[in-house]
Each structure stands twice: as structure tokens, then as C-alpha cells.
Design a protein around this motif. Structure first.
Motif, PDB file in Angstrom:
ATOM      1  N   GLY A 176      56.550   7.580 -69.466  1.00  0.00           N
ATOM      2  CA  GLY A 176      56.935   6.871 -70.680  1.00  0.00           C
ATOM      3  C   GLY A 176      55.829   6.069 -71.334  1.00  0.00           C
ATOM      4  N   LEU A 177      54.766   5.822 -70.635  1.00  0.00           N
ATOM      5  CA  LEU A 177      53.735   4.959 -71.203  1.00  0.00           C
ATOM      6  C   LEU A 177      52.892   5.644 -72.278  1.00  0.00           C
ATOM      7  CD1 LEU A 177      52.542   2.869 -68.134  1.00  0.00           C
ATOM      8  CD2 LEU A 177      54.134   2.245 -69.937  1.00  0.00           C
ATOM      9  N   LEU A 178      52.781   6.955 -72.234  1.00  0.00           N
ATOM     10  CA  LEU A 178      52.010   7.631 -73.279  1.00  0.00           C
ATOM     11  C   LEU A 178      52.629   7.412 -74.654  1.00  0.00           C
ATOM     12  CD1 LEU A 178      51.042  11.010 -71.589  1.00  0.00           C
ATOM     13  CD2 LEU A 178      49.509   9.132 -72.210  1.00  0.00           C
ATOM     14  N   ARG A 179      53.946   7.320 -74.704  1.00  0.00           N
ATOM     15  CA  ARG A 179      54.622   7.094 -75.992  1.00  0.00           C
ATOM     16  C   ARG A 179      54.320   5.714 -76.553  1.00  0.00           C
ATOM     17  NH1 ARG A 179      58.802   9.573 -73.074  1.00  0.00           N
ATOM     18  NH2 ARG A 179      59.674   7.530 -72.649  1.00  0.00           N
ATOM     19  N   ARG A 180      54.028   4.770 -75.685  1.00  0.00           N
ATOM     20  CA  ARG A 180      53.765   3.393 -76.136  1.00  0.00           C
ATOM     21  C   ARG A 180      52.349   3.223 -76.675  1.00  0.00           C
ATOM     22  NH1 ARG A 180      56.310   0.275 -70.972  1.00  0.00           N
ATOM     23  NH2 ARG A 180      58.356   1.225 -71.094  1.00  0.00           N
ATOM     24  N   GLY A 181      51.455   4.110 -76.329  1.00  0.00           N
ATOM     25  CA  GLY A 181      50.079   4.046 -76.803  1.00  0.00           C
ATOM     26  C   GLY A 181      49.116   3.653 -75.701  1.00  0.00           C
ATOM     27  N   VAL A 182      47.957   4.255 -75.733  1.00  0.00           N
ATOM     28  CA  VAL A 182      46.923   4.006 -74.741  1.00  0.00           C
ATOM     29  C   VAL A 182      45.760   3.309 -75.419  1.00  0.00           C
ATOM     30  CG1 VAL A 182      45.262   5.095 -73.173  1.00  0.00           C
ATOM     31  CG2 VAL A 182      47.593   5.979 -73.324  1.00  0.00           C
ATOM     32  N   VAL A 183      45.279   2.250 -74.799  1.00  0.00           N
ATOM     33  CA  VAL A 183      44.054   1.584 -75.232  1.00  0.00           C
ATOM     34  C   VAL A 183      43.037   1.824 -74.139  1.00  0.00           C
ATOM     35  CG1 VAL A 183      42.945  -0.592 -75.839  1.00  0.00           C
ATOM     36  CG2 VAL A 183      45.327  -0.187 -76.489  1.00  0.00           C
ATOM     37  N   LEU A 184      41.957   2.479 -74.499  1.00  0.00           N
ATOM     38  CA  LEU A 184      40.936   2.896 -73.553  1.00  0.00           C
ATOM     39  C   LEU A 184      39.692   2.059 -73.774  1.00  0.00           C
ATOM     40  CD1 LEU A 184      40.534   5.299 -71.498  1.00  0.00           C
ATOM     41  CD2 LEU A 184      39.520   6.530 -73.408  1.00  0.00           C
ATOM     42  N   GLN A 185      39.168   1.491 -72.710  1.00  0.00           N
ATOM     43  CA  GLN A 185      37.917   0.749 -72.836  1.00  0.00           C
ATOM     44  C   GLN A 185      36.793   1.632 -72.336  1.00  0.00           C
ATOM     45  OE1 GLN A 185      37.301  -2.649 -70.319  1.00  0.00           O
ATOM     46  NE2 GLN A 185      35.479  -3.264 -71.416  1.00  0.00           N
ATOM     47  N   HIS A 186      35.850   1.887 -73.216  1.00  0.00           N
ATOM     48  CA  HIS A 186      34.619   2.544 -72.787  1.00  0.00           C
ATOM     49  C   HIS A 186      33.475   2.082 -73.673  1.00  0.00           C
ATOM     50  CE1 HIS A 186      35.640   6.384 -75.369  1.00  0.00           C
ATOM     51  NE2 HIS A 186      35.118   5.447 -76.104  1.00  0.00           N
ATOM     52  N   ASP A 187      32.267   2.320 -73.187  1.00  0.00           N
ATOM     53  CA  ASP A 187      31.091   1.870 -73.930  1.00  0.00           C
ATOM     54  C   ASP A 187      30.687   2.940 -74.944  1.00  0.00           C
ATOM     55  OD1 ASP A 187      29.797   3.851 -72.457  1.00  0.00           O
ATOM     56  OD2 ASP A 187      28.933   2.432 -71.039  1.00  0.00           O
ATOM     57  N   ASN A 188      29.496   2.799 -75.492  1.00  0.00           N
ATOM     58  CA  ASN A 188      29.059   3.723 -76.540  1.00  0.00           C
ATOM     59  C   ASN A 188      28.118   4.799 -76.004  1.00  0.00           C
ATOM     60  OD1 ASN A 188      26.891   2.088 -76.067  1.00  0.00           O
ATOM     61  ND2 ASN A 188      26.454   1.636 -78.211  1.00  0.00           N
ATOM     62  N   ALA A 189      28.248   5.138 -74.731  1.00  0.00           N
ATOM     63  CA  ALA A 189      27.452   6.226 -74.171  1.00  0.00           C
ATOM     64  C   ALA A 189      27.722   7.504 -74.962  1.00  0.00           C
ATOM     65  CB  ALA A 189      27.799   6.428 -72.690  1.00  0.00           C
ATOM     66  N   THR A 190      26.765   8.388 -74.986  1.00  0.00           N
ATOM     67  CA  THR A 190      26.857   9.593 -75.804  1.00  0.00           C
ATOM     68  C   THR A 190      28.147  10.390 -75.584  1.00  0.00           C
ATOM     69  OG1 THR A 190      24.449   9.715 -75.889  1.00  0.00           O
ATOM     70  CG2 THR A 190      25.646  11.717 -76.446  1.00  0.00           C
TER      71      THR A 190
END
Length: 160
Positions: free
Chosen positions: A52-66
């Protein structure tokens, strides 16, 4: 409420624990195609481990690596509607793996020797599987206060 995923290869986690442990085979490099393949596996792991969590939206933290900033990756993220929590360059104080994970992991692995890569991977899986859920909650909560410090300092390095 959004699902917060800490992106820091080889493990992807939220406040409840590890969602995906994705170890790059020895000798391989990560590129945008491999990263998008990992995101596909992460999406399926979220579907199974956090129904059920995919429906709520995912916030992904990542850097600016290529691989993270490549057009292929941006298209993948847009297609699935995942948001990115931007990560200022050279800010280990905002990377949960740097400020919360690597110290305990290094202490755990200190002095151990492994016959094979599979033995090491097995030990990593065991360690992650046996971490208390509070370990992950503390990391997420620490990230929130560290972000506030970064905002208050207009993006300057935060440290402890």
C-alpha cells in the motif's frame, strides 16, 4: 504520508528497516541502466514488504552522482511519480549511511574475515535482518534535524 527511502547502496531502507539489499557484483560499475534496474527491484520490494505504500508516494534521497542524475533515471522517476529529496553535494552530514549506518556496521564487521564474497553478503544480510527497528527510526529522525540545520545554515556543512 510519503514513504521515505534512504538510498545508499547497497541497502535501501525506511524507518521500519531494510527494504532491499542490492549488492553490485564484483567488477561491475553502476550506470544509469543498472541503477534503474535496481529501482525496479526496489519498487517490487516495497510492494511486497510495505503493501500500500507505493500508492502514497515515495520520496527517495540520493545525491547527484551521474547514475542518479542521468536522463534515463529522471524518466524512470517521473514515470512512477517518485519524488527526490535533493542532497547537496559533499554533504555526508545528510547521508544517513555516513552519519548513522557505517559506524555500527564497521564495529560489527571489525576483526571478521570472510572466505568468500558470499560469506560477507550473508553476514551483511544477517546483520541488517537482526537490527532493531528503533535503529532505523532513529536514523530517519536524525535526518530531519540535520536537514533543518542545513536549511538554517543556508546549505553549509552541518557536521554533528
Amino acid at each position: 504520508m510519503n514513504v521515505k527511502i534512504w538510498l545508499s547502496s547497497p541497502q535501501y531502507r525506511d524507518a521500519k528497516g531494510v527494504i532491499l539489499l542490492d549488492i553490485l557484483p564484483q567488477g561491475q560499475c553502476i550506470n544509469a541502466a543498472r541503477y534503474c534496474s535496481t529501482l525496479d527491484r526496489l519498487k517490487e520490494a516495497i510492494r511486497h514488504k510495505r503493501p500500500g505504500l507505493l500508492r502514497r508516494g515515495v520520496v527517495l534521497q540520493h545525491d547527484n552522482a551521474t547514475p542518479h542524475s542521468a536522463n534515463l533515471t529522471k524518466q524512470w522517476l517521473q514515470r512512477y511519480g517518485w519524488e527526490i529529496l535533493l542532497h547537496p553535494a559533499h554533504s555526508p552530514d545528510l547521508a544517513p549511511s555516513d552519519f548513522h549506518l557505517f559506524g555500527p556496521l564497521k564495529r560489527h564487521l571489525g576483526g571478521m574475515a570472510f572466505e568468500t564474497e558470499d560469506d560477507l553478503i550473508s553476514e551483511l544480510r544477517n546483520w541488517f535482518d537482526n537490527l532493531d527497528v528503533d535503529f532505523f527510526r532513529v536514523g530517519i529522525n536524525s535526518l530531519l534535524s540535520r536537514w533543518q540545520k542545513c536549511i538554517d545554515l543556508h546549505g553549509d556543512y552541518v557536521e554533528k
